[in-house]
Design a protein around this motif. Structure first.
Motif, PDB file in Angstrom:
ATOM      1  N   GLY A  11       0.793  -1.225   0.000  1.00  0.00           N
ATOM      2  CA  GLY A  11       0.000   0.000   0.000  1.00  0.00           C
ATOM      3  C   GLY A  11       0.820   1.267   0.000  1.00  0.00           C
ATOM      4  N   LEU A  12       2.154   1.155  -0.235  1.00  0.00           N
ATOM      5  CA  LEU A  12       3.032   2.313  -0.148  1.00  0.00           C
ATOM      6  C   LEU A  12       2.615   3.423  -1.111  1.00  0.00           C
ATOM      7  N   PHE A  13       2.235   3.052  -2.326  1.00  0.00           N
ATOM      8  CA  PHE A  13       2.000   4.066  -3.350  1.00  0.00           C
ATOM      9  C   PHE A  13       0.658   4.778  -3.196  1.00  0.00           C
ATOM     10  N   ASP A  14      -0.235   4.213  -2.410  1.00  0.00           N
ATOM     11  CA  ASP A  14      -1.534   4.851  -2.187  1.00  0.00           C
ATOM     12  C   ASP A  14      -1.645   5.481  -0.805  1.00  0.00           C
ATOM     13  N   ALA A  15      -0.766   5.080   0.093  1.00  0.00           N
ATOM     14  CA  ALA A  15      -0.888   5.503   1.492  1.00  0.00           C
ATOM     15  C   ALA A  15      -0.605   6.989   1.665  1.00  0.00           C
ATOM     16  N   ARG A  16      -1.362   7.587   2.563  1.00  0.00           N
ATOM     17  CA  ARG A  16      -1.091   8.953   3.014  1.00  0.00           C
ATOM     18  C   ARG A  16      -0.867   8.885   4.521  1.00  0.00           C
ATOM     19  N   ALA A  17       0.212   9.465   4.977  1.00  0.00           N
ATOM     20  CA  ALA A  17       0.564   9.362   6.393  1.00  0.00           C
ATOM     21  C   ALA A  17       1.231  10.641   6.854  1.00  0.00           C
ATOM     22  N   PRO A  18       1.099  10.978   8.133  1.00  0.00           N
ATOM     23  CA  PRO A  18       1.806  12.149   8.669  1.00  0.00           C
ATOM     24  C   PRO A  18       3.319  11.984   8.543  1.00  0.00           C
ATOM     25  N   ARG A  19       4.013  13.099   8.573  1.00  0.00           N
ATOM     26  CA  ARG A  19       5.484  13.045   8.601  1.00  0.00           C
ATOM     27  C   ARG A  19       5.991  12.818  10.027  1.00  0.00           C
ATOM     28  N   TYR A  20       5.095  12.885  10.992  1.00  0.00           N
ATOM     29  CA  TYR A  20       5.402  12.642  12.404  1.00  0.00           C
ATOM     30  C   TYR A  20       6.556  13.512  12.901  1.00  0.00           C
ATOM     31  N   THR A  21       6.488  14.807  12.575  1.00  0.00           N
ATOM     32  CA  THR A  21       7.367  15.771  13.229  1.00  0.00           C
ATOM     33  C   THR A  21       6.793  16.165  14.591  1.00  0.00           C
ATOM     34  N   SER A  22       5.598  15.681  14.878  1.00  0.00           N
ATOM     35  CA  SER A  22       5.014  15.764  16.216  1.00  0.00           C
ATOM     36  C   SER A  22       4.072  14.580  16.359  1.00  0.00           C
ATOM     37  N   TYR A  23       3.749  14.256  17.596  1.00  0.00           N
ATOM     38  CA  TYR A  23       2.672  13.301  17.854  1.00  0.00           C
ATOM     39  C   TYR A  23       1.868  13.821  19.025  1.00  0.00           C
ATOM     40  N   PRO A  24       0.530  14.006  18.850  1.00  0.00           N
ATOM     41  CA  PRO A  24      -0.175  13.769  17.601  1.00  0.00           C
ATOM     42  C   PRO A  24       0.182  14.816  16.549  1.00  0.00           C
ATOM     43  N   PRO A  25      -0.100  14.530  15.270  1.00  0.00           N
ATOM     44  CA  PRO A  25       0.146  15.523  14.227  1.00  0.00           C
ATOM     45  C   PRO A  25      -0.645  16.803  14.488  1.00  0.00           C
ATOM     46  N   ALA A  26      -0.163  17.904  13.919  1.00  0.00           N
ATOM     47  CA  ALA A  26      -0.723  19.220  14.226  1.00  0.00           C
ATOM     48  C   ALA A  26      -2.184  19.362  13.822  1.00  0.00           C
ATOM     49  N   ASN A  27      -2.671  18.533  12.889  1.00  0.00           N
ATOM     50  CA  ASN A  27      -4.080  18.657  12.508  1.00  0.00           C
ATOM     51  C   ASN A  27      -5.017  18.149  13.602  1.00  0.00           C
ATOM     52  N   HIS A  28      -4.460  17.595  14.669  1.00  0.00           N
ATOM     53  CA  HIS A  28      -5.264  17.178  15.818  1.00  0.00           C
ATOM     54  C   HIS A  28      -5.208  18.187  16.962  1.00  0.00           C
ATOM     55  N   PHE A  29      -4.495  19.293  16.770  1.00  0.00           N
ATOM     56  CA  PHE A  29      -4.464  20.317  17.803  1.00  0.00           C
ATOM     57  C   PHE A  29      -5.859  20.920  17.952  1.00  0.00           C
ATOM     58  N   ALA A  30      -6.172  21.367  19.176  1.00  0.00           N
ATOM     59  CA  ALA A  30      -7.494  21.934  19.462  1.00  0.00           C
ATOM     60  C   ALA A  30      -7.336  23.224  20.250  1.00  0.00           C
ATOM     61  N   ASN A  31      -8.463  23.897  20.462  1.00  0.00           N
ATOM     62  CA  ASN A  31      -8.444  25.218  21.094  1.00  0.00           C
ATOM     63  C   ASN A  31      -8.445  25.178  22.620  1.00  0.00           C
ATOM     64  N   ASP A  32      -8.275  24.003  23.212  1.00  0.00           N
ATOM     65  CA  ASP A  32      -8.294  23.926  24.674  1.00  0.00           C
ATOM     66  C   ASP A  32      -6.934  24.270  25.301  1.00  0.00           C
ATOM     67  N   VAL A  33      -5.920  24.489  24.475  1.00  0.00           N
ATOM     68  CA  VAL A  33      -4.646  25.001  24.972  1.00  0.00           C
ATOM     69  C   VAL A  33      -4.660  26.513  24.773  1.00  0.00           C
ATOM     70  N   THR A  34      -4.593  27.257  25.850  1.00  0.00           N
ATOM     71  CA  THR A  34      -4.768  28.706  25.836  1.00  0.00           C
ATOM     72  C   THR A  34      -3.469  29.420  26.221  1.00  0.00           C
ATOM     73  N   PRO A  35      -3.439  30.744  26.120  1.00  0.00           N
ATOM     74  CA  PRO A  35      -2.259  31.466  26.606  1.00  0.00           C
ATOM     75  C   PRO A  35      -1.932  31.165  28.071  1.00  0.00           C
ATOM     76  N   ASP A  36      -2.957  31.007  28.893  1.00  0.00           N
ATOM     77  CA  ASP A  36      -2.710  30.673  30.301  1.00  0.00           C
ATOM     78  C   ASP A  36      -2.073  29.293  30.439  1.00  0.00           C
ATOM     79  N   THR A  37      -2.521  28.356  29.603  1.00  0.00           N
ATOM     80  CA  THR A  37      -1.918  27.018  29.624  1.00  0.00           C
ATOM     81  C   THR A  37      -0.431  27.100  29.319  1.00  0.00           C
ATOM     82  N   THR A  38      -0.105  27.821  28.239  1.00  0.00           N
ATOM     83  CA  THR A  38       1.299  27.948  27.841  1.00  0.00           C
ATOM     84  C   THR A  38       2.114  28.641  28.928  1.00  0.00           C
ATOM     85  N   ALA A  39       1.558  29.669  29.541  1.00  0.00           N
ATOM     86  CA  ALA A  39       2.263  30.372  30.616  1.00  0.00           C
ATOM     87  C   ALA A  39       2.594  29.415  31.764  1.00  0.00           C
ATOM     88  N   ASP A  40       1.643  28.564  32.131  1.00  0.00           N
ATOM     89  CA  ASP A  40       1.884  27.583  33.194  1.00  0.00           C
ATOM     90  C   ASP A  40       2.994  26.618  32.792  1.00  0.00           C
TER      91      ASP A  40
END
Length: 451
Positions: A11-40
Motif C-alpha cells: 500500500g506504499l503508493f496509495d498511502a497517506r501518512a503524517p510526517r510525524y514531526t510531532s505526535y499527535p500531528p498538528a491537525n489534531h491540535f485543538a483550542n483547549d490550549v490557551t495562553p494561560d496554559t502555555t504560561a503555566d
C-alpha cells in the motif's frame, strides 16, 4: 530494495501518512490550549533544563508555489519593523515566565524568509535571543537562507550574532522545474552565496532538495543532485514534495498533470539517494544525509537523534519555544501553537499576553505512543525493553500493542528478542509503520503521500 509489486501490495503508493514531526500531528491540535496554559508550562520548566528557541519570520518577497508553510508576501520592508517589535515583546513575555536557571541550547530562524530582514534587524533579533538566558557551550544557531534574498551584509550580521549553521533551500536546479514551481534560483546565484558563507566562517551548511516536483525526471534529478554535491554541503534533506492544494492554495499554480506518479517518485528518490551515498554521505532517518563528523551523523550513530518540527535534530532539549505568527512550541506537557494570522498575532502580543491559539495536552497514552513513533522514525526499530522501562509498561502489553504493525508489515519487520527491526526498505515504509502505532483517526486525504 523489494520489488515494486511488493511495495504496491503493502500500500506504499496509495498511502497517506503524517510526517510525524510531532505526535499527535498538528491537525489534531485543538483550542483547549490557551495562553494561560502555555504560561503555566513555561513557569514549570525544570531547573537546568535545556531550551531551544525557534523564531518564525512569515514574510517573503516571492511566494513559491510549492511551499505549504505559513507565509505572506511583501514587496517592502514596511511590515518588518512592527513585526520585529512584536517578536521582542513576545520574548519579554516569555522572559518574565521562564525560570532563570535554564540553558539555551539551540536557536533557529525559520520562515518564510528570515534573510528578508535587513542587517540591523537581524543583529537586533539575534542579540535579544542570545541575551535571554545562559547558553550551552555547544550552542547551535541555524538560519534558513534564500540565496536570492541575501547579501554579504546580512551574512556578516548573522555571523556577528553567532550563526553556526546555514540552511539553503535548493529544491531543484533545473530551469523547467523551477519555472513550474515559481522559484527561479540559478546554480550560479546559489554557488556565490555558498562561497560567501564559507568565507564568513559558517561551521555547517545544510541544503534542502525536493523530489516529486513537476517535470522531474531521473536525468534532471541526477544533474541537480550532482550540482548540489559540487557545493559540498555538510547535510542534505531530501524531502518528498507534498501536493496538498486543499491546504496550500498557492499549489493550484502547480501543473498537476506534470507531477510524477508514485512509482516515478520512488525512482527519483532512489536516484538521489544513491548519489548521496556514493559521495560518502551517511544515510540518516527517512530523508537526511550527512557527512561523517557532522553532529547529526554522530547522533544517528549513538541513537540520540530526535525528531521535531524542523525534522531530524541532534538537539536533546525537551523544550522548544516557538515565537512569531503560527510558531509551534513543544513542552513536556504538550504542544502550543501561536495565532497564524500576523494581524491577530500582533494584537495578542500588543494586548500583553501570549499568542497561543491552539495545541494539545499530552496524556500518558500520548507520551507512550509518541516515544514509540519517534523511535521508529529515528532508528527504524522499536526497543520494547527500553520503552517498558521508561514508561513502566509490561513488555507483554507492548508486544500486544505492536501486533498490528507486525501483521501489516510481515516480512518487512523482524522481532529479535525485545526489539522490532524494520529490515527492508525502512526509509520508505517508516511512516506507514509509525501510523500503525497512531492512536488518532486519520482524516482521509489530510496528509501527504507516504512515498
Amino acid at each position: 530494495m523489494p520489488s515494486v509489486k511488493r511495495l504496491r501490495d503493502l500500500g506504499l503508493f496509495d498511502a497517506r501518512a503524517p510526517r510525524y514531526t510531532s505526535y499527535p500531528p498538528a491537525n489534531h491540535f485543538a483550542n483547549d490550549v490557551t495562553p494561560d496554559t502555555t504560561a503555566d508550562w513555561i513557569r514549570t520548566i525544570k531547573p537546568g533544563a535545556r531550551v531551544s528557541l525557534y523564531v518564525h519570520i512569515p514574510y517573503c518577497r516571492r511566494l513559491c508555489w510549492f511551499c505549504a508553510c505559513r507565509t505572506q508576501g511583501t514587496t517592502t520592508d514596511r511590515p518588518l519593523v512592527p513585526y520585529l517589535q512584536q517578536l521582542k515583546d513576545e520574548l519579554a513575555l516569555i522572559d518574565a515566565l521562564l525560570p532563570q536557571d535554564v540553558v539555551i541550547s539551540q536557536i533557529h530562524f525559520g520562515g518564510g524568509t528570515p534573510t528578508l530582514l535587513p542587517p540591523h534587524m537581524l543583529r537586533a533579533l539575534g542579540e535579544s535571543l542570545r541575551g535571554l538566558r545562559a547558553e550551552a557551550d555547544n550552542l547551535q544557531f541555524s538560519v534558513e537562507i534564500d540565496p536570492t534574498e541575501v547579501d554579504q551584509a546580512r551574512i556578516d550580521a548573522l555571523m556577528d550574532v553567532g550563526m553556526t549553521r546555514a540552511s539553503i533551500g535548493v529544491q531543484d536546479f533545473d530551469p523547467l522545474v523551477q519555472e513550474s514551481i515559481g522559484r527561479i534560483q540559478s546554480f550560479d546565484v546559489t554557488n556565490n552565496v555558498v562561497d560567501m558563507l564559507r568565507r564568513a566562517g559558517v561551521k555547517s551548511l545544510n541544503m534542502d532538495v525536493l523530489y516529486g516536483l513537476p517535470h522531474q525526471t531521473k536525468s534532471r534529478m541526477t544533474d541537480s543532485v550532482q550540482k548540489v554535491l559540487s557545493l559540498t554541503p555538510d547535510r542534505v534533506a531530501l524531502y518528498g514534495y507534498a501536493h496538498v492544494p486543499w491546504m496550500a492554495k498557492r499549489q493550484v499554480m502547480i501543473p498537476a498533470d506534470a507531477l510524477p506518479d508514485a512509482e516515478e517518485r520512488l525512482e527519483l528518490f532512489d536516484t538521489a539517494r544513491r548519489l548521496f551515498k556514493w559521495d560518502g554521505y551517511r544515510e540518516i532517518g527517512i530523508d537526511h544525509y550527512a557527512r561523517e563528523g557532522d553532529s547529526l551523523a554522530d547522533a544517528d550513530r549513538t541513537k540520540t537523534m530526535r525528531r521535531n518540527f524542523q525534522g531530524y535534530t541532534d538537539d536533546n532539549s525537551d523544550v522548544l519555544i516557538g515565537m512569531g505568527a503560527s510558531a509551534i512550541s513543544r513542552y513536556p506537557q504538550g504542544y502550543a501553537q501561536n495565532l497564524s494570522t500576523s494581524s491577530k498575532y500582533a494584537k495578542a502580543i500588543q494586548d500583553g499576553h501570549l499568542a497561543t491559539e491552539r495545541g494539545h495536552t499530552m496524556t500518558d497514552e500520548d507520551q507512550l505512543r509518541a516515544a514509540m513513533i519517534e523511535m521508529i522514525m529515528c532508528r527504524f526499530e522499536l526497543d520494547l525493553a527500553e520503552i517498558a522501562e521508561k514508561f513502566n509498561e509490561p513488555i507483554a502489553a507492548l508486544r500486544d500493542r505492536t501486533q498490528a504493525l507486525r501483521d501489516r508489515l510481515g516480512e518487512f519487520v523482524e522481532l529479535r528478542g525485545d526489539v522490532i527491526h524494520i529490515t527492508q526498505s525502512a526509509r520508505l515504509i517508516a511512516r506507514i509503520a509509525a501510523q500503525e502505532l497512531d492512536g488518532y483517526v486519520m482524516p482521509e486525504g489530510r496528509h501527504s503521500r507516504a512515498m
